[in-house]
Scaffold this motif. Structure first.
Motif, PDB file in Angstrom:
ATOM      1  N   UNK A  17       0.809  -1.224   0.000  1.00 49.09           N
ATOM      2  CA  UNK A  17       0.000   0.000   0.000  1.00 49.09           C
ATOM      3  C   UNK A  17       0.843   1.276   0.000  1.00 49.09           C
ATOM      4  N   UNK A  18       1.866   1.415   0.858  1.00 49.81           N
ATOM      5  CA  UNK A  18       2.645   2.666   0.807  1.00 49.81           C
ATOM      6  C   UNK A  18       3.377   2.870  -0.520  1.00 49.81           C
ATOM      7  N   UNK A  19       3.814   1.788  -1.145  1.00 53.40           N
ATOM      8  CA  UNK A  19       4.526   1.895  -2.430  1.00 53.40           C
ATOM      9  C   UNK A  19       3.558   2.339  -3.527  1.00 53.40           C
ATOM     10  N   UNK A  20       2.410   1.689  -3.594  1.00 48.27           N
ATOM     11  CA  UNK A  20       1.405   2.054  -4.597  1.00 48.27           C
ATOM     12  C   UNK A  20       0.884   3.464  -4.355  1.00 48.27           C
ATOM     13  N   UNK A  21       0.675   3.786  -3.097  1.00 47.59           N
ATOM     14  CA  UNK A  21       0.160   5.103  -2.745  1.00 47.59           C
ATOM     15  C   UNK A  21       1.134   6.205  -3.187  1.00 47.59           C
ATOM     16  N   UNK A  22       2.421   6.017  -2.867  1.00 45.74           N
ATOM     17  CA  UNK A  22       3.435   7.023  -3.231  1.00 45.74           C
ATOM     18  C   UNK A  22       3.596   7.131  -4.744  1.00 45.74           C
ATOM     19  N   UNK A  23       3.578   6.010  -5.437  1.00 40.51           N
ATOM     20  CA  UNK A  23       3.838   6.020  -6.873  1.00 40.51           C
ATOM     21  C   UNK A  23       2.646   6.365  -7.739  1.00 40.51           C
ATOM     22  N   UNK A  24       1.437   6.104  -7.234  1.00 40.37           N
ATOM     23  CA  UNK A  24       0.243   6.326  -8.051  1.00 40.37           C
ATOM     24  C   UNK A  24      -0.687   7.398  -7.483  1.00 40.37           C
ATOM     25  N   UNK A  25      -1.043   7.318  -6.235  1.00 42.46           N
ATOM     26  CA  UNK A  25      -1.984   8.273  -5.633  1.00 42.46           C
ATOM     27  C   UNK A  25      -1.380   9.668  -5.488  1.00 42.46           C
ATOM     28  N   UNK A  26      -0.123   9.754  -5.103  1.00 44.33           N
ATOM     29  CA  UNK A  26       0.487  11.065  -4.873  1.00 44.33           C
ATOM     30  C   UNK A  26       0.908  11.760  -6.166  1.00 44.33           C
TER      31      UNK A  26
END
Length: 180
Positions: A17-26
């Motif tokens: 989740x933190x990896x996907x969040x940083x790379x896609x959501x942010x």
């Protein structure tokens, strides 16, 4: 786990989740282009992160995408809007910026087709993508999808309306990819 030629699709883990969040959501621009609604800031450890999986939703299946060669998390894949009565669903995916342009998208679509048709018994899969998303259009076409139409000015993206292109694939048209 589902294996393609280049990727592995597996259940989402908490450490994804933190990896996907940083790379896609942010990434506001990319997220705005991929999401159905407007982008909004969401903290990574939040239960409202778009990458948190709710296993209770039966019309939605989330996968984390892992590169077979490096075993690195490279993105997310989704079968959504699953209609078990009409036996159809939509395909979605998001690749981290470092994973784009390496053929992972085409393989993700192939694996999702196998899952949808061979595992779920679906009759139709559909992809909707922005008219300027050439990578997704190519991934669809390389997997045998037919361009079925354009929905004009149907997506509000970063202050302007954009066309979306609709692709469809029926189980009778599907040619399973071989995993060499």
């Amino acid at each position: 786990m589902l294996r393609g030629n280049k990727v592995l699709l597996r259940a989402r883990r908490a450490d994804d989740i933190p990896i996907l969040h940083a790379g896609l959501q942010e990434d506001v621009v990319n997220s705005s282009r991929a999401a159905v609604g407007p982008w909004r800031p969401i903290a990574a450890p939040s239960e409202h992160s778009p990458f948190v999986v709710d296993d209770k939703k039966e019309d939605l299946v989330h996968f984390s995408v892992v590169a077979l060669d490096s075993e690195e998390l490279v993105g997310t894949a989704t079968l959504w809007g699953i209609d078990t009565h009409s036996r159809f669903a939509h395909i979605g995916m998001g690749l981290l910026p470092t994973a784009r342009g390496k053929g992972y998208g085409t393989d993700v679509v192939a694996v999702l087709c196998h899952y949808g048709f061979a595992q779920r018994g679906l009759n139709r899969l559909q992809i909707e993508t922005l008219s300027d998303n050439v990578a997704m259009q190519r991934a669809a076409e390389r997997n045998g999808f037919t361009r079925e139409g354009v929905t004009r000015s149907s997506a509000w993206v970063l202050g302007e309306f954009m066309d979306e292109i609709l692709f469809g694939l029926l189980v009778d048209e599907w040619k399973p990819a071989s995993n060499d």
